[in-house]
Design an enzyme around this catalytic site. Structure first.
Site, PDB file in Angstrom:
ATOM      1  N   LYS A   1       0.822  -1.198   0.000  1.00 51.22           N
ATOM      2  CA  LYS A   1       0.000   0.000   0.000  1.00 51.22           C
ATOM      3  C   LYS A   1       0.860   1.254   0.000  1.00 51.22           C
ATOM      4  O   LYS A   1       0.390   2.360  -0.248  1.00 51.22           O
ATOM      5  CB  LYS A   1      -0.871   0.046   1.282  1.00 51.22           C
ATOM      6  CG  LYS A   1      -1.795  -1.107   1.471  1.00 51.22           C
ATOM      7  CD  LYS A   1      -2.566  -0.897   2.772  1.00 51.22           C
ATOM      8  CE  LYS A   1      -2.841  -2.191   3.444  1.00 51.22           C
ATOM      9  NZ  LYS A   1      -3.203  -2.049   4.850  1.00 51.22           N
ATOM     10  N   GLY A   2       2.140   1.087   0.319  1.00 52.39           N
ATOM     11  CA  GLY A   2       3.004   2.255   0.591  1.00 52.39           C
ATOM     12  C   GLY A   2       3.139   3.246  -0.542  1.00 52.39           C
ATOM     13  O   GLY A   2       3.420   4.422  -0.300  1.00 52.39           O
TER      14      GLY A   2
ATOM     15  N   GLU B   1       7.640   2.149  -6.418  1.00 58.90           N
ATOM     16  CA  GLU B   1       7.772   1.687  -5.037  1.00 58.90           C
ATOM     17  C   GLU B   1       8.007   2.892  -4.117  1.00 58.90           C
ATOM     18  O   GLU B   1       8.560   3.909  -4.538  1.00 58.90           O
ATOM     19  CB  GLU B   1       8.941   0.676  -4.987  1.00 58.90           C
ATOM     20  CG  GLU B   1       9.278   0.092  -3.646  1.00 58.90           C
ATOM     21  CD  GLU B   1       8.160  -0.721  -2.996  1.00 58.90           C
ATOM     22  OE1 GLU B   1       7.087  -0.135  -2.730  1.00 58.90           O
ATOM     23  OE2 GLU B   1       8.372  -1.904  -2.694  1.00 58.90           O
TER      24      GLU B   1
ATOM     25  N   ASP C   1      14.691  -0.607   1.053  1.00 60.88           N
ATOM     26  CA  ASP C   1      15.421  -0.620   2.323  1.00 60.88           C
ATOM     27  C   ASP C   1      16.455  -1.747   2.242  1.00 60.88           C
ATOM     28  O   ASP C   1      17.552  -1.558   1.733  1.00 60.88           O
ATOM     29  CB  ASP C   1      14.373  -0.816   3.424  1.00 60.88           C
ATOM     30  CG  ASP C   1      14.923  -0.756   4.822  1.00 60.88           C
ATOM     31  OD1 ASP C   1      16.020  -0.236   5.005  1.00 60.88           O
ATOM     32  OD2 ASP C   1      14.239  -1.238   5.753  1.00 60.88           O
TER      33      ASP C   1
ATOM     34  N   LYS D   1      17.300   3.577   1.033  1.00 61.41           N
ATOM     35  CA  LYS D   1      18.077   3.584   2.280  1.00 61.41           C
ATOM     36  C   LYS D   1      19.257   2.644   2.091  1.00 61.41           C
ATOM     37  O   LYS D   1      19.212   1.489   2.516  1.00 61.41           O
ATOM     38  CB  LYS D   1      17.182   3.000   3.386  1.00 61.41           C
ATOM     39  CG  LYS D   1      16.721   3.961   4.434  1.00 61.41           C
ATOM     40  CD  LYS D   1      16.166   3.184   5.616  1.00 61.41           C
ATOM     41  CE  LYS D   1      14.714   3.395   5.857  1.00 61.41           C
ATOM     42  NZ  LYS D   1      14.177   2.617   6.990  1.00 61.41           N
TER      43      LYS D   1
ATOM     44  N   PHE E   1      13.767   5.678  10.325  1.00 60.14           N
ATOM     45  CA  PHE E   1      12.460   5.109   9.993  1.00 60.14           C
ATOM     46  C   PHE E   1      11.516   6.253   9.661  1.00 60.14           C
ATOM     47  O   PHE E   1      11.313   7.159  10.461  1.00 60.14           O
ATOM     48  CB  PHE E   1      11.909   4.251  11.137  1.00 60.14           C
ATOM     49  CG  PHE E   1      10.731   3.434  10.694  1.00 60.14           C
ATOM     50  CD1 PHE E   1      10.920   2.258   9.973  1.00 60.14           C
ATOM     51  CD2 PHE E   1       9.433   3.866  10.943  1.00 60.14           C
ATOM     52  CE1 PHE E   1       9.833   1.522   9.513  1.00 60.14           C
ATOM     53  CE2 PHE E   1       8.339   3.125  10.494  1.00 60.14           C
ATOM     54  CZ  PHE E   1       8.551   1.951   9.772  1.00 60.14           C
TER      55      PHE E   1
ATOM     56  N   ASP F   1       3.929   3.701   6.411  1.00 59.68           N
ATOM     57  CA  ASP F   1       3.243   3.524   7.687  1.00 59.68           C
ATOM     58  C   ASP F   1       4.171   3.070   8.807  1.00 59.68           C
ATOM     59  O   ASP F   1       5.268   2.562   8.567  1.00 59.68           O
ATOM     60  CB  ASP F   1       2.147   2.462   7.546  1.00 59.68           C
ATOM     61  CG  ASP F   1       2.734   1.046   7.463  1.00 59.68           C
ATOM     62  OD1 ASP F   1       3.588   0.809   6.594  1.00 59.68           O
ATOM     63  OD2 ASP F   1       2.357   0.197   8.294  1.00 59.68           O
TER      64      ASP F   1
ATOM     65  N   ARG G   1      -0.042   6.812   7.118  1.00 59.25           N
ATOM     66  CA  ARG G   1       0.049   6.795   5.653  1.00 59.25           C
ATOM     67  C   ARG G   1      -0.529   8.059   5.033  1.00 59.25           C
ATOM     68  O   ARG G   1      -0.162   8.453   3.941  1.00 59.25           O
ATOM     69  CB  ARG G   1      -0.733   5.599   5.079  1.00 59.25           C
ATOM     70  CG  ARG G   1      -0.116   4.242   5.348  1.00 59.25           C
ATOM     71  CD  ARG G   1      -0.785   3.193   4.469  1.00 59.25           C
ATOM     72  NE  ARG G   1      -0.570   1.833   4.926  1.00 59.25           N
ATOM     73  CZ  ARG G   1       0.494   1.093   4.624  1.00 59.25           C
ATOM     74  NH1 ARG G   1       1.459   1.603   3.892  1.00 59.25           N
ATOM     75  NH2 ARG G   1       0.607  -0.138   5.065  1.00 59.25           N
TER      76      ARG G   1
END
Ligand code: IMP
Length: 177
Positions: free
Chosen positions: A44-45, A100, A104, A132, A153, A160, A166
């Site tokens: 969902k990001g 995307e 990470d 990252k 983070f 989220d 979000r």
């Protein structure tokens, strides 16, 4: 004592807007394709990034959604990637861009690339808003990166922490005081 969550603004809505427009121009400048370019929103990001990115495109596009889940919750990836929603389009022979939110460790993108390549697309490019590199476990080819960030983070603009934040229109660093 209960920990307090605090979000510090890191990339403002204006920062995001400017960079997303630049990324849109880069995609727009790709050579013309026989069939519309397929843009895959990784749920969902990526939803907010995707919605803003595609607004910057005038070329013909097909928009599709792919759901993956890699977190058991919290701030550490579980490493095991699961498909939660499959594409509703056959991408064989098509030119595809994976959109995307963040790369990470690279485990999710590596899974996505293998999974999508096995469907026989003509080409696959990766457009990630954030990268990252400090936490990379596996190297993945990234065609466009919006911002390279430190090992912090982040939440907001689709990202989220335990499903919250979000909806923030900016990206913030999450602090646990
Ligand atoms: P990777 O598999 O470790 O590269 O992680 C990719 C996924 O983990 C992303 O699509 C995000 O959903 C999530 N993720 C990684 N870092 C963060 C972060 O800083 N904030 C929120 N989600 C993150």
């Amino acid at each position: 004592m209960a920990k307090t969550e605090r979000v510090e603004v890191f990339l403002s809505a204006a920062d995001l807007n400017a960079r997303v427009a630049e990324m849109g121009r880069a995609i727009e400048a790709l050579p013309p394709t026989e069939q519309p370019l397929v843009l895959i929103c990784v749920l969902k990001g990526s939803i907010l990034f995707f919605a803003d990115l595609v607004r910057n495109l005038q070329r013909p596009v097909h928009l599709v959604f792919l759901g993956v889940s890699s977190y058991a919750g919290g701030t550490e990836t579980s490493g095991a990637v699961r498909l939660t929603h499959d594409l509703t389009l056959d991408i064989a022979g098509r030119d595809v861009v994976i959109v995307e939110d963040i790369v990470d460790t690279g485990l999710t993108m590596s899974y996505l690339l293998h999974n999508l390549e096995s469907r026989g697309p003509r080409s696959v490019a990766v457009c990630t808003l954030l990268h990252k590199p400090a936490r990379q476990k596996i190297a993945v080819p990234l065609t466009w990166v919006g911002f390279t960030i430190e090992d912090v983070f982040v939440v907001g603009y689709g990202l989220d922490y335990e499903e919250r934040y979000r909806n923030l229109p900016y990206i913030g660093v999450m602090h646990f005081d």
